[in-house]
Enzyme design. Structure first.
Site, PDB file in Angstrom:
ATOM      1  N   ASN A  35      -2.439  -9.261  -4.334  1.00  0.00           N
ATOM      2  CA  ASN A  35      -2.506  -8.695  -2.963  1.00  0.00           C
ATOM      3  C   ASN A  35      -2.171  -9.631  -1.718  1.00  0.00           C
ATOM      4  OD1 ASN A  35      -2.896  -6.192  -4.347  1.00  0.00           O
ATOM      5  ND2 ASN A  35      -5.303  -6.486  -3.858  1.00  0.00           N
ATOM      6  N   HIS A  88       1.001 -14.051  -4.846  1.00  0.00           N
ATOM      7  CA  HIS A  88       2.006 -13.407  -4.066  1.00  0.00           C
ATOM      8  C   HIS A  88       2.121 -13.779  -2.673  1.00  0.00           C
ATOM      9  CE1 HIS A  88       2.618 -10.328  -7.544  1.00  0.00           C
ATOM     10  NE2 HIS A  88       2.657 -11.588  -7.947  1.00  0.00           N
ATOM     11  N   CYS A 145      11.116 -22.458  13.527  1.00  0.00           N
ATOM     12  CA  CYS A 145       9.974 -23.244  13.217  1.00  0.00           C
ATOM     13  C   CYS A 145      10.119 -24.361  14.233  1.00  0.00           C
ATOM     14  CB  CYS A 145      10.431 -23.887  11.638  1.00  0.00           C
ATOM     15  SG  CYS A 145       9.549 -25.448  11.842  1.00  0.00           S
ATOM     16  N   GLY A 150      -7.556  -2.902 -10.386  1.00  0.00           N
ATOM     17  CA  GLY A 150      -6.623  -2.306  -9.773  1.00  0.00           C
ATOM     18  C   GLY A 150      -5.268  -2.907  -9.750  1.00  0.00           C
ATOM     19  N   THR A 151      -4.935  -3.102 -10.965  1.00  0.00           N
ATOM     20  CA  THR A 151      -3.453  -3.569 -11.251  1.00  0.00           C
ATOM     21  C   THR A 151      -2.867  -2.797 -12.204  1.00  0.00           C
ATOM     22  OG1 THR A 151      -1.950  -5.324 -11.710  1.00  0.00           O
ATOM     23  CG2 THR A 151      -4.266  -5.594 -12.602  1.00  0.00           C
ATOM     24  N   PRO A 192      -8.773   3.446 -12.485  1.00  0.00           N
ATOM     25  CA  PRO A 192      -8.827   4.883 -12.770  1.00  0.00           C
ATOM     26  C   PRO A 192      -7.685   5.525 -13.562  1.00  0.00           C
ATOM     27  CG  PRO A 192      -8.008   4.767 -10.229  1.00  0.00           C
ATOM     28  CD  PRO A 192      -8.373   3.166 -11.055  1.00  0.00           C
TER      29      PRO A 192
HETATM   30  N1  APR Z   1      -9.296   1.180  -7.779  1.00  0.00           N
HETATM   31  C1  APR Z   1      -8.840   0.590  -8.682  1.00  0.00           C
HETATM   32  N2  APR Z   1      -7.524   0.926  -9.259  1.00  0.00           N
HETATM   33  C2  APR Z   1      -6.751   1.775  -8.582  1.00  0.00           C
HETATM   34  C3  APR Z   1      -7.090   2.528  -7.209  1.00  0.00           C
HETATM   35  C4  APR Z   1      -8.664   2.248  -7.019  1.00  0.00           C
HETATM   36  N3  APR Z   1      -9.235   2.690  -6.068  1.00  0.00           N
HETATM   37  N4  APR Z   1      -6.279   3.016  -6.762  1.00  0.00           N
HETATM   38  C5  APR Z   1      -5.371   2.974  -7.722  1.00  0.00           C
HETATM   39  N5  APR Z   1      -5.554   2.004  -8.547  1.00  0.00           N
HETATM   40  C6  APR Z   1      -4.520   1.460  -9.576  1.00  0.00           C
HETATM   41  C7  APR Z   1      -3.533   2.088 -10.139  1.00  0.00           C
HETATM   42  O1  APR Z   1      -3.887   3.080 -11.174  1.00  0.00           O
HETATM   43  C8  APR Z   1      -2.490   1.090 -10.541  1.00  0.00           C
HETATM   44  O2  APR Z   1      -2.717   0.820 -12.028  1.00  0.00           O
HETATM   45  O3  APR Z   1      -3.907   0.241  -9.199  1.00  0.00           O
HETATM   46  C9  APR Z   1      -2.831  -0.001  -9.877  1.00  0.00           C
HETATM   47  C10 APR Z   1      -1.835  -0.271  -8.759  1.00  0.00           C
HETATM   48  O4  APR Z   1      -0.713  -0.815  -9.281  1.00  0.00           O
HETATM   49  P1  APR Z   1       0.547  -1.227  -8.539  1.00  0.00           P
HETATM   50  O5  APR Z   1       0.877  -0.577  -7.473  1.00  0.00           O
HETATM   51  O6  APR Z   1       1.645  -1.621  -9.622  1.00  0.00           O
HETATM   52  O7  APR Z   1      -0.116  -2.738  -7.896  1.00  0.00           O
HETATM   53  P2  APR Z   1      -0.121  -4.263  -8.637  1.00  0.00           P
HETATM   54  O8  APR Z   1      -0.269  -4.134  -9.996  1.00  0.00           O
HETATM   55  O9  APR Z   1      -0.917  -4.915  -7.687  1.00  0.00           O
HETATM   56  O10 APR Z   1       1.401  -4.720  -8.600  1.00  0.00           O
HETATM   57  C11 APR Z   1       1.736  -5.952  -8.653  1.00  0.00           C
HETATM   58  O11 APR Z   1       3.721  -5.524  -7.883  1.00  0.00           O
HETATM   59  O12 APR Z   1       4.506  -4.126  -6.045  1.00  0.00           O
HETATM   60  C12 APR Z   1       4.491  -5.621  -6.603  1.00  0.00           C
HETATM   61  O13 APR Z   1       4.030  -7.513  -5.391  1.00  0.00           O
HETATM   62  C13 APR Z   1       3.653  -6.265  -5.408  1.00  0.00           C
HETATM   63  O14 APR Z   1       1.746  -7.590  -5.735  1.00  0.00           O
HETATM   64  C14 APR Z   1       2.266  -6.447  -6.424  1.00  0.00           C
HETATM   65  C15 APR Z   1       2.781  -6.430  -7.631  1.00  0.00           C
END
Ligand code: APR
Length: 276
Positions: free
Chosen positions: A132, A149, A178, A218-219, A245
């Site tokens: 994030n 990131h 800059c 949450g990823t 979830p």
């Molecule tokens: N608690 C936990 N997990 C959650 C919640 C919640 N309240 N709400 C959503 N999620 C989960 C979703 O089920 C999903 O698996 O969070 C995940 C979000 O996935 P992405 O949107 O793909 O995010 P992320 O994994 O952080 O993506 C990585 O990709 O878009 C680029 O640079 C951006 O840092 C990001 C990277």
């Protein structure tokens, strides 16, 4: 290593993921914390955490796609978040990030962020690696954080990379310059097609290799190289725990899967492992 996955597919999936998450939360089953997991977390000397957009969802941080409202909806994400977009139209990219920086300034950390800050205080060796860019982990009190990131609240020189603490929003049609070399300033985030900061990635990989427990919260576990960290930890003998979830590519291999929102699951897990 470059951030990789086909860009438009990735953004579309994030959008679908957010919707699926809302549905999953509505159907959420009562949270069960396995005793063996609680015991393992309490006994761990070294804990690593990997977080993604889901951890900030309950703070109301919009995903990239969610933020593409109004006049921004017309743009392909490649025109907003790639080095070539910045070279072609620096003002557009600057304004897109200025708008999102304002959004992030208006939200606050949620119980998931605070639970991870508390976990850090309870464990001797700890590292939180986040994908994030919103800076909410530090605002919740986490200290040992690596931002894989970058951080949308910071800007840096597009030529020298130096982080610039203060700048004035431009009144004209170009980003600010800059103060040292006169090149445009840019957000201190990793754009698609760019490399991750080598020191941040190396620290995250080291933590994954030496930890007893890795929490993956949450990823979607799809964007590399961050998505490789769970496998690295597992191969080194760590217990990998997914908090999400929704199902992800990691779910089948994780030692434990806790289905639920991070803002509910993480406080419950930390309180169970470290009561009082
Ligand atoms: N608690 C936990 N997990 C959650 C919640 C919640 N309240 N709400 C959503 N999620 C989960 C979703 O089920 C999903 O698996 O969070 C995940 C979000 O996935 P992405 O949107 O793909 O995010 P992320 O994994 O952080 O993506 C990585 O990709 O878009 C680029 O640079 C951006 O840092 C990001 C990277």
């Amino acid at each position: 290593m470059r951030m990789s996955i086909e860009f438009s597919t990735r953004v579309a999936r994030a959008w679908d993921g957010a919707r699926a998450c809302e549905n999953a939360q509505m159907r959420a089953a009562p949270l069960v914390l396995p005793a063996s997991l609680v015991t393992a977390l309490r006994a761990a000397r070294s804990v690593a955490v990997l977080t993604g957009a889901g951890v900030s969802a309950e703070s109301g941080v919009p995903t990239f796609r969610d933020a593409q409202q109004g006049l921004w909806a017309q743009f392909d994400p490649r025109e907003l978040a790639t080095p070539s977009a910045f070279a072609r139209n620096p003002k557009r990219v600057w304004d897109w990030y200025a708008m999102r920086r304002d959004m992030v300034a208006r939200v606050a950390p949620n119980p998931a962020h605070f639970a991870l800050a508390e976990l850090e205080r309870r464990v001797p060796d700890f590292l939180l690696a986040t994908q994030n860019v919103d800076g909410l982990h530090r605002r919740a009190g986490s200290v040992r954080v690596v931002e894989l990131h970058g951080n949308i609240t910071r800007v840096r020189c597009s030529a020298e990379g130096t982080v610039v603490a203060q700048w004035r929003e431009p009144a004209d049609a170009l980003p600010p310059r800059c103060p040292a070399c006169g090149a445009y300033l840019r957000p201190d985030v990793v754009w698609f097609e760019e490399m991750l900061p080598a020191d941040a990635l190396a620290a995250a990989e080291d933590a994954a290799r030496r930890c007893d427990v890795l929490l993956v919260a949450g990823t979607s576990a799809e964007v590399y190289p961050a998505a490789a960290l769970p496998e690295l930890a597992q191969r080194a003998g760590a217990l990998v725990v997914e908090v999400n979830p929704n199902e992800t590519p990691l779910s089948a291999d994780a030692g434990h899967v806790l289905r639920g929102p991070a803002g509910v699951v993480l406080p419950a897990l930390v309180a169970a492992a470290f009561p009082g």
